[in-house]
Design a protein around this motif. Structure first.
Motif, PDB file in Angstrom:
ATOM      1  N   MET A 127       1.732   3.232 -11.577  1.00 11.02           N
ATOM      2  CA  MET A 127       1.988   3.886 -10.519  1.00 11.02           C
ATOM      3  C   MET A 127       0.700   3.664  -9.903  1.00 11.02           C
ATOM      4  N   ASP A 128      -0.815   3.689 -10.377  1.00  8.53           N
ATOM      5  CA  ASP A 128      -1.662   3.039  -9.605  1.00  8.53           C
ATOM      6  C   ASP A 128      -1.879   2.057  -8.428  1.00  8.53           C
ATOM      7  N   VAL A 129      -0.774   1.208  -8.942  1.00  8.19           N
ATOM      8  CA  VAL A 129       0.085  -0.583  -9.133  1.00  8.19           C
ATOM      9  C   VAL A 129       0.863   0.088  -7.648  1.00  8.19           C
ATOM     10  N   LEU A 130       1.524   0.763  -7.618  1.00  4.42           N
ATOM     11  CA  LEU A 130       2.516   0.913  -6.461  1.00  4.42           C
ATOM     12  C   LEU A 130       1.342   1.277  -5.464  1.00  4.42           C
ATOM     13  N   ARG A 131       0.673   2.015  -5.893  1.00  2.41           N
ATOM     14  CA  ARG A 131       0.226   3.009  -4.722  1.00  2.41           C
ATOM     15  C   ARG A 131      -1.616   2.103  -3.949  1.00  2.41           C
ATOM     16  N   GLU A 132      -1.980   1.165  -4.431  1.00  6.26           N
ATOM     17  CA  GLU A 132      -2.081   0.139  -3.954  1.00  6.26           C
ATOM     18  C   GLU A 132      -1.454  -0.869  -3.271  1.00  6.26           C
ATOM     19  N   ILE A 133      -0.296  -1.547  -3.710  1.00  7.12           N
ATOM     20  CA  ILE A 133       0.394  -2.402  -2.755  1.00  7.12           C
ATOM     21  C   ILE A 133       0.827  -1.800  -1.876  1.00  7.12           C
ATOM     22  N   SER A 134       1.615  -0.094  -1.801  1.00  8.58           N
ATOM     23  CA  SER A 134       1.868   0.747  -0.454  1.00  8.58           C
ATOM     24  C   SER A 134       1.064   0.974   0.477  1.00  8.58           C
ATOM     25  N   LEU A 135      -0.071   1.212  -0.507  1.00  8.53           N
ATOM     26  CA  LEU A 135      -1.621   1.224   0.811  1.00  8.53           C
ATOM     27  C   LEU A 135      -1.327   0.226   1.823  1.00  8.53           C
ATOM     28  N   HIS A 136      -1.649  -0.743   0.877  1.00  5.97           N
ATOM     29  CA  HIS A 136      -2.104  -1.955   2.195  1.00  5.97           C
ATOM     30  C   HIS A 136      -1.216  -2.560   2.759  1.00  5.97           C
ATOM     31  N   ASP A 168      10.882  12.443  -5.261  1.00  3.72           N
ATOM     32  CA  ASP A 168      12.117  11.692  -4.357  1.00  3.72           C
ATOM     33  C   ASP A 168      12.928  11.050  -5.431  1.00  3.72           C
ATOM     34  N   TYR A 169      12.349   9.975  -6.351  1.00  2.00           N
ATOM     35  CA  TYR A 169      12.668  10.462  -7.591  1.00  2.00           C
ATOM     36  C   TYR A 169      12.127   9.853  -8.951  1.00  2.00           C
ATOM     37  N   LEU A 170      12.339  10.060 -10.175  1.00  4.77           N
ATOM     38  CA  LEU A 170      11.294  10.122 -11.217  1.00  4.77           C
ATOM     39  C   LEU A 170      10.836   8.813 -12.396  1.00  4.77           C
ATOM     40  N   PRO A 171      10.084   9.381 -12.582  1.00  4.73           N
ATOM     41  CA  PRO A 171       9.230   8.070 -12.884  1.00  4.73           C
ATOM     42  C   PRO A 171       9.792   6.874 -13.795  1.00  4.73           C
ATOM     43  N   HIS A 172      11.401   7.385 -14.437  1.00  6.15           N
ATOM     44  CA  HIS A 172      12.042   6.359 -15.165  1.00  6.15           C
ATOM     45  C   HIS A 172      12.860   5.705 -14.385  1.00  6.15           C
ATOM     46  N   GLN A 173      13.173   6.048 -12.873  1.00  5.13           N
ATOM     47  CA  GLN A 173      14.139   5.913 -12.233  1.00  5.13           C
ATOM     48  C   GLN A 173      12.964   4.870 -11.368  1.00  5.13           C
ATOM     49  N   ILE A 174      11.916   5.682 -11.125  1.00  5.90           N
ATOM     50  CA  ILE A 174      10.902   3.997 -10.730  1.00  5.90           C
ATOM     51  C   ILE A 174      10.544   2.984 -11.608  1.00  5.90           C
ATOM     52  N   VAL A 175      10.773   3.122 -12.647  1.00  4.81           N
ATOM     53  CA  VAL A 175      10.564   2.048 -13.531  1.00  4.81           C
ATOM     54  C   VAL A 175      11.608   0.896 -13.407  1.00  4.81           C
ATOM     55  N   ARG A 176      12.648   1.968 -13.999  1.00  8.83           N
ATOM     56  CA  ARG A 176      13.746   1.322 -13.707  1.00  8.83           C
ATOM     57  C   ARG A 176      14.020   0.265 -11.910  1.00  8.83           C
ATOM     58  N   GLU A 230      10.841  -1.620  -1.341  1.00 13.93           N
ATOM     59  CA  GLU A 230      10.617  -0.641   0.209  1.00 13.93           C
ATOM     60  C   GLU A 230      10.567   0.389  -0.198  1.00 13.93           C
ATOM     61  N   PRO A 231      12.172   1.294  -1.271  1.00 11.40           N
ATOM     62  CA  PRO A 231      12.417   2.934  -1.920  1.00 11.40           C
ATOM     63  C   PRO A 231      11.088   2.876  -2.416  1.00 11.40           C
ATOM     64  N   VAL A 232      11.032   2.275  -3.277  1.00  7.70           N
ATOM     65  CA  VAL A 232      10.107   2.483  -4.517  1.00  7.70           C
ATOM     66  C   VAL A 232       8.352   2.429  -4.098  1.00  7.70           C
ATOM     67  N   LEU A 233       8.060   1.679  -3.070  1.00 11.41           N
ATOM     68  CA  LEU A 233       6.829   1.775  -2.414  1.00 11.41           C
ATOM     69  C   LEU A 233       6.766   2.836  -1.113  1.00 11.41           C
ATOM     70  N   THR A 234       7.834   3.263  -0.799  1.00 11.21           N
ATOM     71  CA  THR A 234       7.883   4.024   0.373  1.00 11.21           C
ATOM     72  C   THR A 234       8.355   5.500  -0.106  1.00 11.21           C
ATOM     73  N   SER A 235       8.409   5.713  -1.335  1.00  9.62           N
ATOM     74  CA  SER A 235       8.908   6.634  -2.101  1.00  9.62           C
ATOM     75  C   SER A 235       7.378   7.937  -1.684  1.00  9.62           C
ATOM     76  N   SER A 236       7.988   9.676  -2.059  1.00 10.44           N
ATOM     77  CA  SER A 236       6.868  10.344  -2.166  1.00 10.44           C
ATOM     78  C   SER A 236       6.112  10.373  -3.858  1.00 10.44           C
ATOM     79  N   THR A 237       7.206  10.254  -4.722  1.00 10.88           N
ATOM     80  CA  THR A 237       6.591   9.588  -6.366  1.00 10.88           C
ATOM     81  C   THR A 237       5.127   9.747  -6.430  1.00 10.88           C
ATOM     82  N   ILE A 238       5.322   8.171  -6.260  1.00  5.92           N
ATOM     83  CA  ILE A 238       4.082   7.632  -6.290  1.00  5.92           C
ATOM     84  C   ILE A 238       2.533   7.844  -5.591  1.00  5.92           C
TER      85      ILE A 238
END
Lengths: 183, 289
Positions: A95-104, A48-56, A64-72
């Motif tokens: 991406m690893d860190v974002l998944r960890e936080i999203s899961l948590h 839903d967001y490309l990797p460079h968009q996630i970084v931005r 919230e949009p980052v942690l609820t994205s499909s991308t990660i």
């Protein structure tokens, strides 16, 4: 510091970038949006967001949009982005860190992928090694998707590619200790 | 080769090699014996955690891989790994533990094993190409694989990220092509050699994996090859399972060790190939191999 939108929802969190930077150990402010990561990303078509968009978005504190994205979760973990980044931004670690936080925080959008990881790790905790047949069965039960891949599954069984029982493991308590510490 | 001349390694097969990739394990062990590589399996090794480990819990991933590294260190030799996904996990953990005393202490506290990162962790493709050497392999070939047109498929973790794993170029690696050349097969140049097949999503995002595999197979076919060659059990399973088309029209996928085994004239090689979902027997018969 949090900034709220007109509905009172936290829209921007200024400490998010710092948190991700610290946990990933990567200097994400070096990103200058050259798009090398996104152009080479094999999963881009499903994001839903490309990797460079996630970084931005992380830089801007759009938590919230980052942690609820499909991308990660649809990231295939292929390491191409981090390998090719001209500024050595370790997007794989981000991406690893974002998944960890999203899961948590219970914000996972792609439940099926998170379930897969959960079952995969649960098997290791139980048996020390992965047991592929039970991984597949547990995943099917969890996702209620019982009938896909049945022909190839049967073929794999007849070819001896799926072991019926897990291997015996000697020091399973040591492995469980590793899991207990992690929790 | 005499036993004295054998190069010894602590062997880490990884979980796939006990089941879906049994033929990879069998071919690795037999081929190594023929090439004078002595493999002693790490006793009581555990799963490295693979993508699921580091995707969701960094320290868990480090400690799971770390226990294997510590067990192998007790054997006082370098580690030989067959699966690239395990290879990158072990190399990553080794790298981190080397720099981080606290992480090493935690591993010792949890497992009772000490670890000092004294030995290196290598992939078997690296060992065969760079320790044994292609000249030695070539000398042992009794059944050259003449006429077999192949796409050497490296995938992700053999070559990326280069600061962790590299024994070859991350964008245009050559060692597998050169090894296939030493067996007298024809490794064609093709653009997909380091592209991802989506193996880590094969069970959780089937349609994504199918599309990614489809693109690779198309590229390989356009290069005029008759089969693909991999060193990865996850790529192998994914390429076989997620490939579209009728059974007879699918592109077979070989493990590189199976082809070395065939070229070395090892009789059991046929029995390894019988385990494939996409049978290569018609292709081999058509070339008199």
């Amino acid at each position: 510091m949090q900034y709220f939108d007109k509905n009172g929802v936290a829209a921007i969190e200024t400490n998010f970038a710092t948190q991700v930077k610290e946990e990933s150990g990567t200097e994400l402010n070096r990103c200058y949006q050259c798009l090398t990561c996104s152009l080479g990303c094999p999963s881009a078509f499903a994001m839903d967001y490309l990797p460079h968009q996630i970084v931005r978005m992380v830089q801007m504190g759009l938590r919230e949009p980052v942690l609820t994205s499909s991308t990660i979760w649809v990231c295939a973990d292929c390491q191409a982005c981090a390998t090719r980044c001209p500024n050595e931004v370790d997007i794989v670690r981000i991406m690893d860190v974002l998944r960890e936080i999203s899961l948590h925080e219970g914000l996972v959008k792609e439940r099926g992928v998170a379930d897969f990881h959960h079952i995969f790790l649960g098997n290791i905790e139980q048996w020390g090694r992965q047991h592929e047949l039970s991984l597949i069965i547990k995943l099917k039960l969890r996702t209620r998707d019982l009938f896909s891949d049945v022909p190839s599954g049967i073929k794999m069984l007849t070819k001896g590619k799926l072991k019926l029982l897990p291997e015996r493991f000697k020091e399973i308590e040591k492995v469980r200790e590793i899991f207990r510490r992690a929790k | 080769m005499t036993p004295q001349a054998a190069v010894k390694y602590a062997y880490y097969p990884g979980c796939s090699l006990e089941a879906t990739a049994r033929e990879y394990d069998l071919s690795v062990r037999t081929v190594c014996e023929h090439l004078g590589i002595k493999l002693a399996e790490i006793p009581d090794w555990n799963c490295c955690g693979a993508s699921s480990g580091h995707s969701t819990d960094h320290r868990l991933a480090c400690n799971l891989a770390g226990r294997n590294l510590a067990l192998a260190e007790g054997m006082e030799v370098d580690i030989a790994v067959a699966c690239p996904a395990c290879y990158i996990r072990l190399r990553n953990a080794q790298n981190e533990m080397k720099q981080d005393e606290k992480q090493r202490d935690e591993l010792t506290r949890l497992t009772g094993l000490s670890y000092n990162a004294r030995y290196s962790t290598r992939h078997l493709l690296d060992i065969i190409c760079n320790e044994i050497g292609l000249e030695d392999v070539k000398d042992k070939v009794v059944k050259p694989l003449r006429g077999l047109k192949l796409a050497a498929y490296y995938g992700c973790y053999l070559v990326r990220p280069p600061q962790i794993v590299a024994f070859d170029d991350p964008e245009n690696p050559q060692c597998l092509d050169a090894l296939l050349g030493a067996l007298s097969a024809e490794a064609r140049d093709w653009p997909g050699k380091v592209d991802c097949c989506g193996g880590s999503l094969s069970l959780s995002k089937r349609e994504m994996a199918r599309r990614m595999v489809g693109e690779l197979i198309d590229m390989a076919r356009r290069a005029g090859v008759e089969a693909m060659v991999t060193a990865c059990p996850l790529c192998h399973a994914n390429l076989e399972m997620r490939q579209d088309g009728a059974d007879g029209n699918k592109l077979p996928v070989f493990y590189f060790t199976e082809l070395v085994g065939l070229a070395l004239g090892i009789a059991e090689a046929r029995s390894w190939l019988k385990r494939h979902l996409v049978s290569p027997s018609g292709l081999l018969a058509s070339l008199g191999l």
